[in-house]
Design an enzyme around this catalytic site. Structure first.
Site, PDB file in Angstrom:
ATOM      1  N   ASP A   1       0.848  -1.198   0.000  1.00 33.54           N
ATOM      2  CA  ASP A   1       0.000   0.000   0.000  1.00 33.54           C
ATOM      3  C   ASP A   1       0.887   1.253   0.000  1.00 33.54           C
ATOM      4  O   ASP A   1       0.843   2.068   0.913  1.00 33.54           O
ATOM      5  CB  ASP A   1      -0.892  -0.064   1.246  1.00 33.54           C
TER       6      ASP A   1
ATOM      7  N   LYS B   1       0.893   3.800  -2.061  1.00 33.70           N
ATOM      8  CA  LYS B   1       0.222   5.032  -2.492  1.00 33.70           C
ATOM      9  C   LYS B   1       1.197   5.969  -3.202  1.00 33.70           C
ATOM     10  O   LYS B   1       1.439   7.097  -2.781  1.00 33.70           O
ATOM     11  CB  LYS B   1      -0.428   5.771  -1.319  1.00 33.70           C
TER      12      LYS B   1
ATOM     13  N   ASP C   1       3.715  10.573  -7.358  1.00 31.85           N
ATOM     14  CA  ASP C   1       4.690  11.512  -7.921  1.00 31.85           C
ATOM     15  C   ASP C   1       4.729  11.371  -9.443  1.00 31.85           C
ATOM     16  O   ASP C   1       3.956  10.596 -10.018  1.00 31.85           O
ATOM     17  CB  ASP C   1       6.068  11.245  -7.279  1.00 31.85           C
TER      18      ASP C   1
HETATM   19  P1  BMP Z   1      -7.320  -0.197   9.925  1.00 34.85           P
HETATM   20  O1  BMP Z   1      -8.363  -1.283   9.571  1.00 34.85           O
HETATM   21  O2  BMP Z   1      -6.404  -0.633  11.017  1.00 34.85           O
HETATM   22  O3  BMP Z   1      -7.951   1.133  10.145  1.00 34.85           O
HETATM   23  O4  BMP Z   1      -6.361  -0.072   8.656  1.00 34.85           O
HETATM   24  C1  BMP Z   1      -6.810   0.402   7.419  1.00 34.85           C
HETATM   25  C2  BMP Z   1      -5.703   0.267   6.394  1.00 34.85           C
HETATM   26  O5  BMP Z   1      -6.209   0.692   5.128  1.00 34.85           O
HETATM   27  C3  BMP Z   1      -4.473   1.094   6.677  1.00 34.85           C
HETATM   28  O6  BMP Z   1      -3.341   0.346   6.265  1.00 34.85           O
HETATM   29  C4  BMP Z   1      -4.626   2.326   5.805  1.00 34.85           C
HETATM   30  O7  BMP Z   1      -3.380   2.826   5.380  1.00 34.85           O
HETATM   31  C5  BMP Z   1      -5.425   1.787   4.627  1.00 34.85           C
HETATM   32  N1  BMP Z   1      -6.326   2.772   3.988  1.00 34.85           N
HETATM   33  C6  BMP Z   1      -7.368   3.363   4.674  1.00 34.85           C
HETATM   34  O8  BMP Z   1      -7.586   3.102   5.859  1.00 34.85           O
HETATM   35  N2  BMP Z   1      -8.192   4.243   4.010  1.00 34.85           N
HETATM   36  C7  BMP Z   1      -8.019   4.573   2.710  1.00 34.85           C
HETATM   37  O9  BMP Z   1      -8.798   5.353   2.166  1.00 34.85           O
HETATM   38  C8  BMP Z   1      -6.972   3.972   2.000  1.00 34.85           C
HETATM   39  C9  BMP Z   1      -6.129   3.061   2.648  1.00 34.85           C
HETATM   40  O10 BMP Z   1      -5.167   2.465   1.987  1.00 34.85           O
END
Ligand code: BMP
Length: 262
Positions: A90, A92, A95
């Site tokens: 992930d 993201k 650039d």
């Molecule tokens: P968690 O379920 O612990 O909140 O983690 C969510 C994961 O998804 C994290 O790794 C975060 O970087 C990613 N993420 C997100 O939460 N929202 C987005 O819009 C895009 C993501 O990649």
């Protein structure tokens, strides 16, 4: 059309990674992706091994690990073979094409060597896709574009989402889908040619105090018709047994899918 099975969807893709993902989902009967955002190699490998049987995809933020080394990647690849899941870094990317190309293939992480799937923001324009594609396409990798985000107050507008979809349509060989809160309708049911993966999924909490917003697997899969739930702290963050929690989310995600098919 919302009652299409994962197996039927696989036939819409030429991209090998996308087909493989649908095959795994159907074979293991899980639409759960684990977001494994822990900071040590030992914890990372321990949870990946325990939760591996219940997921279709393991999502990494490789730069969170304080003791990253090449052995971690070797161990991760072994777990991937043992449990049959795809690896999604992930990163993201956000650039210009030339920079992301180097970030993807060079540096200490060498993401292109081990990540089946990566993602990118389209903010810089289409060059970002072209740059990543120069590395990833010949390796049969897949790219997800961030069409929406789960965090409160994010700046993504409807127009931005639509422009992101337009860019994806120009690169269907390499762009396999989107990070989004829902399955976004595209003319002529073209949405079935893309995978929709949704983060911000939780069964217990509604938010995390830092802008994250959680919805249930049922809201995401049955109501919003997304394909895959991405769950992180809901599985490893409560202090409860990670296997029990992974099974709980696996079952919730799969039952939500079966409910949608009815
Ligand atoms: P968690 O379920 O612990 O909140 O983690 C969510 C994961 O998804 C994290 O790794 C975060 O970087 C990613 N993420 C997100 O939460 N929202 C987005 O819009 C895009 C993501 O990649």
């Amino acid at each position: 059309m919302t009652n299409v099975t994962y197996t039927e969807r696989a036939a819409n893709f030429n991209n090998k990674t996308a087909r493989k993902l649908f095959e795994i989902i159907e074979h293991k009967k899980t639409n759960l992706a684990l977001a494994l955002d822990v900071s040590t190699k030992q914890e990372f490998l321990d949870i990946a091994d325990k939760v591996g049987p219940y997921i279709c995809c393991l999502k990494t933020h490789i730069d969170i690990l304080i003791d990253f080394d090449n052995d971690l990647i070797e161990q991760l690849k072994k777990l991937q073979i043992k449990h049959d899941f795809l690896i999604f870094e992930d990163r993201k990317f956000a650039d210009i094409g030339n920079t992301v190309k180097n970030q993807y293939s060079q540096g200490i992480y060498r993401i292109a060597e081990w990540a089946d799937i990566i993602n990118a923001h389209c903010l810089p324009g289409e060059g970002i896709i072209n740059g990543l594609k120069e590395i990833g396409l010949s390796l049969n990798r897949g790219l997800l574009l961030l069409a929406e985000m789960s965090s409160k107050g994010n700046l993504i507008t409807r127009d931005y989402t639509n422009s992101t979809i337009e860019m994806a349509l120009n690169h269907k060989d390499f762009v396999i889908g989107f990070i989004a809160s829902r399955k976004i309708p595209i003319n002529n049911n073209i949405q079935n040619d893309f995978i929709f993966m949704t983060p911000g999924v939780g069964l217990s909490n509604k938010e995390d105090g830092l802008g994250q917003q959680y919805r249930t697997p049922r809201e995401v899969i049955t109501e919003s018709k997304s394909d895959i739930i991405i769950v992180g702290r809901g599985i490893y963050g409560s202090g409860k047994d990670v296997i029990t929690e992974a099974k709980r989310y696996r079952d919730a995600g799969w039952n939500a899918y079966l409910e949608r098919l009815k």
